[in-house]
Design a protein around this motif. Structure first.
Motif, PDB file in Angstrom:
ATOM      1  N   GLU A   1      12.309  38.054  36.208  1.00  0.00           N
ATOM      2  CA  GLU A   1      13.166  38.564  37.280  1.00  0.00           C
ATOM      3  C   GLU A   1      12.921  40.045  37.525  1.00  0.00           C
ATOM      4  OE1 GLU A   1      17.458  37.245  38.411  1.00  0.00           O
ATOM      5  OE2 GLU A   1      17.275  37.128  36.225  1.00  0.00           O
ATOM      6  N   PHE A   2      13.252  40.480  38.751  1.00  0.00           N
ATOM      7  CA  PHE A   2      13.243  41.902  39.086  1.00  0.00           C
ATOM      8  C   PHE A   2      14.674  42.242  39.490  1.00  0.00           C
ATOM      9  CE2 PHE A   2      10.596  45.354  41.474  1.00  0.00           C
ATOM     10  CZ  PHE A   2      11.481  46.322  41.062  1.00  0.00           C
ATOM     11  N   VAL A   3      15.404  42.893  38.568  1.00  0.00           N
ATOM     12  CA  VAL A   3      16.825  43.135  38.786  1.00  0.00           C
ATOM     13  C   VAL A   3      17.069  44.631  38.952  1.00  0.00           C
ATOM     14  CG1 VAL A   3      19.130  42.870  37.813  1.00  0.00           C
ATOM     15  CG2 VAL A   3      17.385  41.149  37.351  1.00  0.00           C
ATOM     16  N   ALA A   4      17.877  44.975  39.916  1.00  0.00           N
ATOM     17  CA  ALA A   4      18.287  46.368  40.071  1.00  0.00           C
ATOM     18  C   ALA A   4      19.737  46.500  39.634  1.00  0.00           C
ATOM     19  CB  ALA A   4      18.131  46.809  41.511  1.00  0.00           C
ATOM     20  N   ILE A   5      19.982  47.487  38.779  1.00  0.00           N
ATOM     21  CA  ILE A   5      21.364  47.806  38.429  1.00  0.00           C
ATOM     22  C   ILE A   5      21.730  49.017  39.264  1.00  0.00           C
ATOM     23  CG2 ILE A   5      22.924  48.550  36.601  1.00  0.00           C
ATOM     24  CD1 ILE A   5      21.108  47.058  34.614  1.00  0.00           C
TER      25      ILE A   5
ATOM     26  N   LYS B   1       4.137  44.944  41.829  1.00  0.00           N
ATOM     27  CA  LYS B   1       2.899  44.269  41.426  1.00  0.00           C
ATOM     28  C   LYS B   1       3.052  43.693  40.011  1.00  0.00           C
ATOM     29  CE  LYS B   1      -1.154  46.088  40.061  1.00  0.00           C
ATOM     30  NZ  LYS B   1      -2.134  47.179  40.083  1.00  0.00           N
ATOM     31  N   LEU B   2       3.633  44.513  39.116  1.00  0.00           N
ATOM     32  CA  LEU B   2       3.819  44.062  37.733  1.00  0.00           C
ATOM     33  C   LEU B   2       4.741  42.857  37.688  1.00  0.00           C
ATOM     34  CD1 LEU B   2       4.192  47.522  35.954  1.00  0.00           C
ATOM     35  CD2 LEU B   2       2.273  45.920  35.753  1.00  0.00           C
ATOM     36  N   ASN B   3       5.777  42.880  38.583  1.00  0.00           N
ATOM     37  CA  ASN B   3       6.718  41.756  38.625  1.00  0.00           C
ATOM     38  C   ASN B   3       6.034  40.487  39.131  1.00  0.00           C
ATOM     39  OD1 ASN B   3       9.089  40.471  40.772  1.00  0.00           O
ATOM     40  ND2 ASN B   3       9.446  40.538  38.550  1.00  0.00           N
ATOM     41  N   SER B   4       5.151  40.690  40.114  1.00  0.00           N
ATOM     42  CA  SER B   4       4.448  39.521  40.653  1.00  0.00           C
ATOM     43  C   SER B   4       3.501  38.925  39.618  1.00  0.00           C
ATOM     44  CB  SER B   4       3.677  39.914  41.921  1.00  0.00           C
ATOM     45  OG  SER B   4       2.585  40.728  41.561  1.00  0.00           O
ATOM     46  N   GLN B   5       3.118  39.765  38.620  1.00  0.00           N
ATOM     47  CA  GLN B   5       2.267  39.258  37.538  1.00  0.00           C
ATOM     48  C   GLN B   5       3.104  38.608  36.434  1.00  0.00           C
ATOM     49  OE1 GLN B   5       0.257  42.878  36.598  1.00  0.00           O
ATOM     50  NE2 GLN B   5      -1.256  42.678  38.242  1.00  0.00           N
ATOM     51  N   GLY B   6       4.421  38.528  36.665  1.00  0.00           N
ATOM     52  CA  GLY B   6       5.269  37.784  35.740  1.00  0.00           C
ATOM     53  C   GLY B   6       6.112  38.624  34.810  1.00  0.00           C
ATOM     54  N   ARG B   7       6.074  39.943  34.963  1.00  0.00           N
ATOM     55  CA  ARG B   7       6.831  40.773  34.047  1.00  0.00           C
ATOM     56  C   ARG B   7       8.267  40.972  34.537  1.00  0.00           C
ATOM     57  NH1 ARG B   7       3.550  43.286  30.248  1.00  0.00           N
ATOM     58  NH2 ARG B   7       1.788  43.190  31.658  1.00  0.00           N
TER      59      ARG B   7
ATOM     60  N   ILE C   1      11.527  43.036  35.192  1.00  0.00           N
ATOM     61  CA  ILE C   1      11.755  44.459  35.455  1.00  0.00           C
ATOM     62  C   ILE C   1      13.234  44.705  35.715  1.00  0.00           C
ATOM     63  CG2 ILE C   1      11.324  46.353  37.091  1.00  0.00           C
ATOM     64  CD1 ILE C   1       8.456  45.182  37.308  1.00  0.00           C
ATOM     65  N   ILE C   2      13.772  45.701  35.021  1.00  0.00           N
ATOM     66  CA  ILE C   2      15.146  46.125  35.284  1.00  0.00           C
ATOM     67  C   ILE C   2      15.085  47.551  35.802  1.00  0.00           C
ATOM     68  CG2 ILE C   2      17.421  46.576  34.300  1.00  0.00           C
ATOM     69  CD1 ILE C   2      16.802  44.459  32.167  1.00  0.00           C
ATOM     70  N   LEU C   3      15.606  47.726  36.982  1.00  0.00           N
ATOM     71  CA  LEU C   3      15.531  49.017  37.655  1.00  0.00           C
ATOM     72  C   LEU C   3      16.943  49.582  37.772  1.00  0.00           C
ATOM     73  CD1 LEU C   3      13.875  51.019  39.602  1.00  0.00           C
ATOM     74  CD2 LEU C   3      14.647  49.513  41.435  1.00  0.00           C
ATOM     75  N   VAL C   4      17.127  50.789  37.322  1.00  0.00           N
ATOM     76  CA  VAL C   4      18.431  51.432  37.458  1.00  0.00           C
ATOM     77  C   VAL C   4      18.318  52.470  38.557  1.00  0.00           C
ATOM     78  CG1 VAL C   4      20.149  52.869  36.317  1.00  0.00           C
ATOM     79  CG2 VAL C   4      19.022  51.044  35.046  1.00  0.00           C
ATOM     80  N   THR C   5      19.205  52.380  39.551  1.00  0.00           N
ATOM     81  CA  THR C   5      19.118  53.335  40.664  1.00  0.00           C
ATOM     82  C   THR C   5      20.486  53.497  41.314  1.00  0.00           C
ATOM     83  OG1 THR C   5      17.970  53.862  42.729  1.00  0.00           O
ATOM     84  CG2 THR C   5      18.459  51.541  42.320  1.00  0.00           C
ATOM     85  N   HIS C   6      20.622  54.555  42.086  1.00  0.00           N
ATOM     86  CA  HIS C   6      21.866  54.713  42.847  1.00  0.00           C
ATOM     87  C   HIS C   6      21.597  54.532  44.341  1.00  0.00           C
ATOM     88  CE1 HIS C   6      20.069  58.758  42.945  1.00  0.00           C
ATOM     89  NE2 HIS C   6      20.668  58.874  44.115  1.00  0.00           N
TER      90      HIS C   6
ATOM     91  N   THR D   1      16.178  51.765  47.440  1.00  0.00           N
ATOM     92  CA  THR D   1      15.274  51.507  46.320  1.00  0.00           C
ATOM     93  C   THR D   1      15.623  50.173  45.665  1.00  0.00           C
ATOM     94  OG1 THR D   1      15.214  53.883  45.948  1.00  0.00           O
ATOM     95  CG2 THR D   1      14.347  52.503  44.182  1.00  0.00           C
ATOM     96  N   ALA D   2      16.930  49.929  45.531  1.00  0.00           N
ATOM     97  CA  ALA D   2      17.378  48.702  44.877  1.00  0.00           C
ATOM     98  C   ALA D   2      16.913  47.462  45.633  1.00  0.00           C
ATOM     99  CB  ALA D   2      18.898  48.710  44.744  1.00  0.00           C
ATOM    100  N   GLU D   3      16.748  47.604  46.925  1.00  0.00           N
ATOM    101  CA  GLU D   3      16.370  46.443  47.734  1.00  0.00           C
ATOM    102  C   GLU D   3      14.925  46.000  47.519  1.00  0.00           C
ATOM    103  OE1 GLU D   3      17.585  47.595  51.630  1.00  0.00           O
ATOM    104  OE2 GLU D   3      19.617  46.777  51.374  1.00  0.00           O
ATOM    105  N   HIS D   4      14.201  46.742  46.661  1.00  0.00           N
ATOM    106  CA  HIS D   4      12.863  46.295  46.291  1.00  0.00           C
ATOM    107  C   HIS D   4      12.933  45.205  45.224  1.00  0.00           C
ATOM    108  CE1 HIS D   4      11.709  49.971  48.391  1.00  0.00           C
ATOM    109  NE2 HIS D   4      10.465  49.477  48.450  1.00  0.00           N
ATOM    110  N   ALA D   5      14.123  45.048  44.626  1.00  0.00           N
ATOM    111  CA  ALA D   5      14.301  44.032  43.592  1.00  0.00           C
ATOM    112  C   ALA D   5      14.717  42.704  44.210  1.00  0.00           C
ATOM    113  CB  ALA D   5      15.352  44.498  42.596  1.00  0.00           C
TER     114      ALA D   5
END
Lengths: 254, 415
Positions: A36-40, A203-209, A211-216, A220-224
């Motif tokens: 998953e690619f999750v934004a907090i 790209k890393l997420n599309s390779q299966g990794r 990712i947890i992204l912390v942002t305000h 930016t969060a909408e990339h998750a």
């Protein structure tokens, strides 16, 4: 096999400063799956950084449970947590956190120095690593994944902000971790460099990794793929991103 | 890998703070070099002293009248006149069948008198000795001759002068065959000793004394029949013990003594004096060494201080390393090794400086006329290195402990 990588149940973190106790994280529960690619997301002071520190094993929760790869992490010793940080988690920090007066190569190498098989100093792996060929290959691969191969012998303080963050991502990748934990990775970057960083993360997420992204920043969060909105230590929304932003060259990150 | 990396990290950190590192190392340099210098000086001084004592002759046996009080001084030293030793004892000792180990033996009586030549009057000590004196003491004649066996016995009024006495009395005049007056009687000068220099350690200064035949001194000046002491020279040092035993045997026989507790004489040798001297100088050396070690200790505290500062300045770096997976032991060993690198470097430089200064001292002492040998104890180097390594570990422990306890959260502290 369960696809759940992270599972937190009723997680709380309370800071005691003098008489008043601050609930930085207040009874939070959620799950994050592999890949998953999750934004907090949340404003400053919302507790998102505290949550990230707990998820990254930099800090321990006051109460609640945290299962990582199905294992309860409550009774892990400090050294076991260090081991997890080293092998399973790649950190990307807002301020890059590269060692100054040290080359790009040595910065990326850093987590490798602490990636040792337990108590077998004389293992073949360790003896061969002395000759450094395998190691060098690994480092060059990580650097080419972020497009920084050409700067391998530069000192970290000779790089621009965007380049520094890409080196930091290479460092996060070096031990092939389960998760990349990125804490405001674009916060100190101009928009063009920010786009590049987001592009690498996607790209890393599309390779299966995972990712947890912390942002305000919402943008930016909408990339998750999924956004956990946090406010006053509580999760107020857990939503799928309907229209995921694709980071592309030429686009401007606001 | 495990050891190489922390050393590389330490080196880099030392180089980024060159001045501070040097000041840190300076304490250790001074400490280590002072240990080596102190040890070297101690060793050389000891050698100098022992050489001088051995110059008198380590193959000498002294026989004094009066019982030996344990290992204390003989009674005669206390000013008590004991008359149990005689010329006949000397003759018995000199008999080859009694004490085969002895090559030469001389009897002595000592006194003070004024020596007069023209208007020059000197108060000085005189020695009444037998003809063997010159061989026993390794004395050398500069001018003229020493007295013969005949002169020893037939009350000849001849005298041999110490070098300084000769110069003081006669200035540039040749004293040979001149007559000096001692206790109202005229003595013919037959020889002058070569200058010998002060030997110290209770040995009478030959340069400041006049020498007359034993019987002449006993009968004409002092009016006594006994000897002050006897000095005997054995053929070689390893015969001292058996020589002493034979002397005990013959003297007990002559003095009718059955029980050694009733001995009315005592026998000593220089070898035991040398052992005593060695013990004293060794003790001094170790005392100085401990003083030197204190300076190393102070240096160590300095190192600890600087390492604590370094830990405080690098909280962020340590936090980052921990966030990236460094374990407690990784950080701990990194800081221990950093401290060791500092101390080790100081140790090496200290050894070089210490040897250099010791050598310089030996050169200066040589210029000042001492027979000063440049001696470096291998052990002092081992001790200095060992102490500095121990100090490195000891004083590195606390900073390393503090460093290893830093939270990985510190990596996130934004400035």
């Amino acid at each position: 096999m369960s696809n759940i990588l992270i599972q937190v149940k009723n997680l709380s973190k309370i800071y005691n400063e003098g008489k008043s106790a601050t609930r930085a994280v207040n009874d939070v529960s959620f799950e994050i799956n592999k890949g998953e690619f999750v934004a907090i997301m949340g404003p400053s002071g919302s507790g998102k950084s505290t949550l990230m520190q707990i998820l990254g094993f930099l800090d321990k929760p006051t109460s609640g449970r945290y299962f990582f790869e199905g294992k309860d992490t409550k009774d892990f010793s400090e050294d076991e947590l260090a081991q997890i940080r080293n092998k399973k988690i790649g950190f990307v920090f807002q301020t890059f956190n590269l060692l100054p007066r040290t080359t790009v190569y040595e910065n990326v190498e850093l987590p490798l120095l602490y990636n040792k098989e337990k108590n077998n100093f004389f293992s073949w792996k360790n003896i061969f690593s002395l000759f450094g060929n395998q190691k060098k290959e690994k480092i060059m691969m990580a650097l080419s994944a972020v497009g920084m191969k050409h700067r391998v012998n530069y000192f970290s303080n000779q790089l621009s902000g965007g380049e520094k963050q890409r080196v930091a991502i290479a460092r996060a990748l070096i031990n092939n971790p389960e998760i990349i934990l990125a804490d405001e990775p674009t916060g100190n970057l101009d928009s063009k460099s920010g786009i590049q960083v987001m592009k690498i993360l996607q790209k890393l997420n599309s390779q299966g990794r995972t990712i947890i992204l912390v942002t305000h920043e919402t943008y930016t969060a909408e990339h998750a793929q999924r956004i956990l909105r946090i406010m006053d230590g509580k999760i107020i929304a857990d939503e799928k991103v309907v229209k995921i932003r694709k980071a592309q060259d030429g686009e401007i990150l606001k | 890998m495990r050891f190489w990396n922390p050393i590389k990290i330490s080196y880099k950190n030392l180089m980024t703070t060159k001045n501070r590192s040097f000041l840190t190392i300076l304490g250790i340099i001074i400490g280590v070099s002072s240990v080596i210098i102190i040890f070297s000086i101690g060793l050389s001084a000891q050698k100098l002293v022992l050489d001088q004592v051995e110059g008198i002759g380590s193959n000498l046996i002294a026989i004094t009248p009066g019982a030996s009080e344990e290992s204390g001084p003989p009674a005669s030293v206390m000013g008590i006149s004991v008359t149990t030793l005689t010329y006949d004892d000397l003759r018995a000792i000199k008999q080859k069948r009694n004490v085969p180990e002895i090559e030469y033996a001389a009897g002595y009586v000592l006194g003070t008198a004024s020596v007069l030549w023209k208007n020059n009057n000197l108060n000085t000590s005189f020695s009444g000795v037998t003809a063997d004196y010159i061989q026993v003491e390794n004395a050398e004649i500069e001018n003229g001759r020493f007295f013969t066996k005949e002169e020893e016995r037939n009350l000849s009024r001849v005298v041999v002068l110490g070098n300084k006495i000769a110069r003081d009395l006669f200035n540039n005049t040749n004293p040979l065959n001149k007559k000096v007056e001692i206790k109202g009687q005229k003595y013919t000068i037959i020889g002058v000793f070569k200058e010998r220099g002060s030997l110290g350690f209770g040995v009478s200064n030959q340069d400041n004394s006049v020498f007359i035949p034993l019987f002449t001194a006993q009968k004409l000046i002092m009016g006594i029949n006994h000897l002050g002491f006897i000095r005997a020279k054995v053929v070689s040092t390893n015969l001292i013990e058996s020589g002493k035993n034979n002397i005990f045997k013959i003297l007990r026989e002559r003095h009718n003594i059955d029980n050694p507790a009733n001995d009315d004489f005592s026998v000593r040798d220089l070898a035991s004096a040398i052992t005593v001297l060695e013990n004293i100088t060794d003790a001094l050396r170790y005392f100085m060494l401990s003083v030197g070690s204190i300076s190393l200790l102070v240096g160590g505290v300095g190192v600890m201080n600087i390492m604590l500062i370094a830990v405080n300045q690098r909280i962020w770096e340590i936090g980052l390393r921990k966030a990236l997976g460094a374990k407690i032991a990784d950080i701990f060993s990194q800081f221990i090794l950093e401290t060791l690198t500092v101390v080790w470097l100081g140790g090496i430089l200290g050894i070089i400086l210490g040897i250099l200064v010791s050598f310089l001292i030996s050169v200066i002492a040589g210029i000042l006329g001492y027979e000063w040998k440049f001696l470096i104890s291998f052990w002092s180097i081992i001790v200095a290195v060992a102490i500095s390594v121990i100090i490195g570990i000891l004083f590195g422990l606390y900073p390393a402990y503090k460093a290893s306890r830093i939270s990985p959260m510190e990596a996130l502290r934004y400035e």
